[in-house]
Design an enzyme around this catalytic site. Structure first.
Site, PDB file in Angstrom:
ATOM      1  N   CYS A 118      -3.178   1.234   7.100  1.00 38.60           N
ATOM      2  CA  CYS A 118      -3.396   0.691   8.435  1.00 38.60           C
ATOM      3  C   CYS A 118      -3.827   1.782   9.411  1.00 38.60           C
ATOM      4  O   CYS A 118      -4.386   1.494  10.471  1.00 38.60           O
ATOM      5  CB  CYS A 118      -2.143  -0.012   8.944  1.00 38.60           C
ATOM      6  SG  CYS A 118      -0.681   1.033   8.913  1.00 38.60           S
TER       7      CYS A 118
ATOM      8  N   ASN B  75       0.793  -1.230   0.000  1.00 36.48           N
ATOM      9  CA  ASN B  75       0.000   0.000   0.000  1.00 36.48           C
ATOM     10  C   ASN B  75       0.827   1.283   0.000  1.00 36.48           C
ATOM     11  O   ASN B  75       0.400   2.306  -0.522  1.00 36.48           O
ATOM     12  CB  ASN B  75      -1.001   0.008   1.159  1.00 36.48           C
ATOM     13  CG  ASN B  75      -0.355  -0.166   2.514  1.00 36.48           C
ATOM     14  OD1 ASN B  75       0.760  -0.663   2.627  1.00 36.48           O
ATOM     15  ND2 ASN B  75      -1.048   0.250   3.554  1.00 36.48           N
TER      16      ASN B  75
ATOM     17  N   GLU C 213       8.869   2.958  14.564  1.00 40.36           N
ATOM     18  CA  GLU C 213       9.628   3.399  13.398  1.00 40.36           C
ATOM     19  C   GLU C 213       9.539   4.915  13.312  1.00 40.36           C
ATOM     20  O   GLU C 213       8.494   5.505  13.562  1.00 40.36           O
ATOM     21  CB  GLU C 213       9.083   2.756  12.121  1.00 40.36           C
ATOM     22  CG  GLU C 213       9.257   1.247  12.102  1.00 40.36           C
ATOM     23  CD  GLU C 213       8.803   0.601  10.804  1.00 40.36           C
ATOM     24  OE1 GLU C 213       9.596  -0.153  10.225  1.00 40.36           O
ATOM     25  OE2 GLU C 213       7.661   0.850  10.387  1.00 40.36           O
TER      26      GLU C 213
ATOM     27  N   GLU D 285       4.946  -3.818  12.483  1.00 36.50           N
ATOM     28  CA  GLU D 285       3.910  -2.798  12.315  1.00 36.50           C
ATOM     29  C   GLU D 285       2.764  -3.508  11.623  1.00 36.50           C
ATOM     30  O   GLU D 285       2.792  -3.750  10.422  1.00 36.50           O
ATOM     31  CB  GLU D 285       4.453  -1.627  11.487  1.00 36.50           C
ATOM     32  CG  GLU D 285       3.628  -0.365  11.634  1.00 36.50           C
ATOM     33  CD  GLU D 285       2.526  -0.272  10.605  1.00 36.50           C
ATOM     34  OE1 GLU D 285       1.378  -0.624  10.963  1.00 36.50           O
ATOM     35  OE2 GLU D 285       2.783   0.126   9.475  1.00 36.50           O
TER      36      GLU D 285
END
Length: 486
Positions: free
Chosen positions: A292, A159, A466, A258
């Protein structure tokens, strides 16, 4: 030759191992599809296990020399990579749109976002610190070092094909780690182009190795269990993340995950509704909902839900759907037929349980994997889309009556990546932000992602962070040296 064809022709399609472009050992290739048409753009090398192990060999061979490279030199490579990405943003954005589908304007935004990770971590490379301390009894000294964790395995999703790679590559390069990266099979071109660009920026052979494959599990599991890699970073679904954590246990591999999200967005009765609608559009429709961080469950106070719903529907109705390369297009196709069908199933399930369709709600006709912007009202708690990540342009609205109820509904999920809330009350803003079970909160805004801030979730949305000043920590080990004094 059209500009689109030129961009595709200029993109590498082989594996990148040890600084060299090479075909898969088997000679197999993998078709890359244009989700707006369903047609094949090109084919890339389809790696097998031997190719993956060769990439790991290259990363291991380069690790010692790369770790010894001065931090300033590593930072300068990242800085040059940032500058090259910025200079070639138009080309990189068009390539991304062709393989992923998002509008070109949005692809340009992702390129800028991705490049910023390189600039941020170019500055962090020279700030890796340590410590010196007198022992409590005064008879010795403690010296603390932070050293690169070693060869890393990186797995990225389709994505955000450039940003998710840069978010992992940036800190790894800054810390002095070598890498094997496997991009998603649907969108390998952006990563292959990024590897070419970073080589031009001066990244030594073997530091970054790119393996494209249709068999992610079959190729990556042997690398995870090999024992020479020391770090795994993955962005993707929670079920896959769990499996990777399980595989990593054999070698006690350090992991960053993640994973999935089920983001709630709460609109309180005192919110500025126009700003709340704008924020909801950003939180819901970024990347066409294929994120997400996308608002998955929209909870609106019962006193304003009708007004909010009408305003949101008006905004969603004005969005132009089409191929991402078209003029004025706001919403491109979903990534593939499987994803489009899942979105349709979730909407149909909600409608069958009593949800009202304010806009959209059915699969678009024609070629490509399009689904129209959709707004649902009165979505019951039993609907699947209250529990499952939508990953599409669907905004489900549910009413609540008080703050406690809103918090309870927002936290009623195994996920905890991000939450959003809109209110003018400062006390409520802080109170609710602290009560929400998520790693990030968007307070009166619909975008939280920023390379200078820590990105990550709690519960089943992942492990580690991150970006931000802590992002490089995931790629560093702490070593303590006990020093005796005479």
């Amino acid at each position: 030759m059209s500009r689109e064809q030129e961009v595709i022709e200029a993109c590498p399609t082989d594996l990148f191992i040890g600084g060299k472009w090479q075909a898969a050992e088997s000679g197999k290739t993998l078709a890359v599809e244009d989700p707006a048409t369903g047609e094949t753009l090109c084919s890339v090398a389809d790696a097998g296990v031997a190719d993956g192990l060769a990439a790991l060999d290259a990363a291991v061979a380069a690790q010692a020399e790369w770790a010894a490279t001065p931090p300033r030199d590593r930072g300068e490579i990242l800085r040059r990579s940032f500058e090259l990405m910025t200079a070639r943003a138009d080309e990189l954005a068009l390539l991304m749109t062709l393989e992923m589908g998002k509008p070109v304007a949005e692809s340009k935004g992702e390129i800028a976002y991705a490049a910023e990770f390189f600039r941020w971590f170019s500055e962090e490379a020279v700030r890796i610190d340590g410590g010196y301390q007198i022992a409590p009894n005064g008879k010795g000294r403690f010296v603390v070092l932070r050293q690169p964790v070693g060869p890393c395995l990186l797995i990225t999703p389709w994505n955000f094909p450039a940003a998710m790679g840069a978010r992992k590559i940036g800190p790894a390069v800054a810390a002095g780690c070598t890498m094997v990266i496997k991009p998603a099979a649907q969108t390998p071109l952006s990563m292959l182009k990024l590897a070419e660009l970073m080589t031009e920026a001066g990244l030594p052979a073997g530091v970054l190795n790119v393996v494209t494959t249709s068999d992610s599990g079959g190729v990556m599991e042997p690398l995870i269990k090999d024992g020479r890699a020391r770090k795994l970073s993955f962005t993707g679904s929670t079920p896959v993340g769990k499996k990777l954590i399980e595989q990593s246990a054999d070698q006690v591999l350090r992991t960053s995950m993640e994973l999935g999200g089920n983001a709630p967005l709460i609109v309180f009765e005192d919110a500025d509704l126009d700003k709340a609608v704008e924020g909801t559009m950003l939180a819901k429709m970024r990347n066409g909902g294929e994120a997400c961080t996308a608002a998955n469950r929209i909870y609106v106070h019962s006193s304003v839900i009708d007004t909010f719903g009408a305003k949101l529907t008006e905004r969603m109705k004005a969005l132009k759907v089409g191929r991402g390369t078209g003029d004025g297009v706001d919403v491109g196709p979903l990534i593939d037929a499987k994803q489009r069908d899942k979105v349709a199933e979730l909407v149909d399930d909600a409608v069958s349980q009593g949800a009202d369709v304010l806009l959209g709600g059915s699969v678009a006709e024609g070629n490509g994997y399009f689904y129209p912007p959709t707004v649902l009202a009165g979505v019951p708690a039993s609907a699947r889309l209250q529990k499952e990540e939508i990953f599409g342009p669907v905004a489900p609205l549910t009413a609540f009556d008080d703050e406690d109820e809103a918090i309870r509904m927002a936290n009623d999920t195994e996920f905890g990546l991000v939450s959003y809330l809109f209110t003018k009350d400062l006390s409520r803003a802080l109170r609710v932000s602290e009560a929400l079970e998520s790693g990030m909160v968007g307070l009166n805004q619909g975008i939280v992602s920023n390379p200078a801030a820590p990105f990550g979730g709690v519960k089943q949305s992942g492990l580690g962070r991150e970006g931000g000043s802590v992002g490089i920590d995931e790629y560093l080990d702490v070593k303590y040296i006990a020093v005796a004094l005479d």
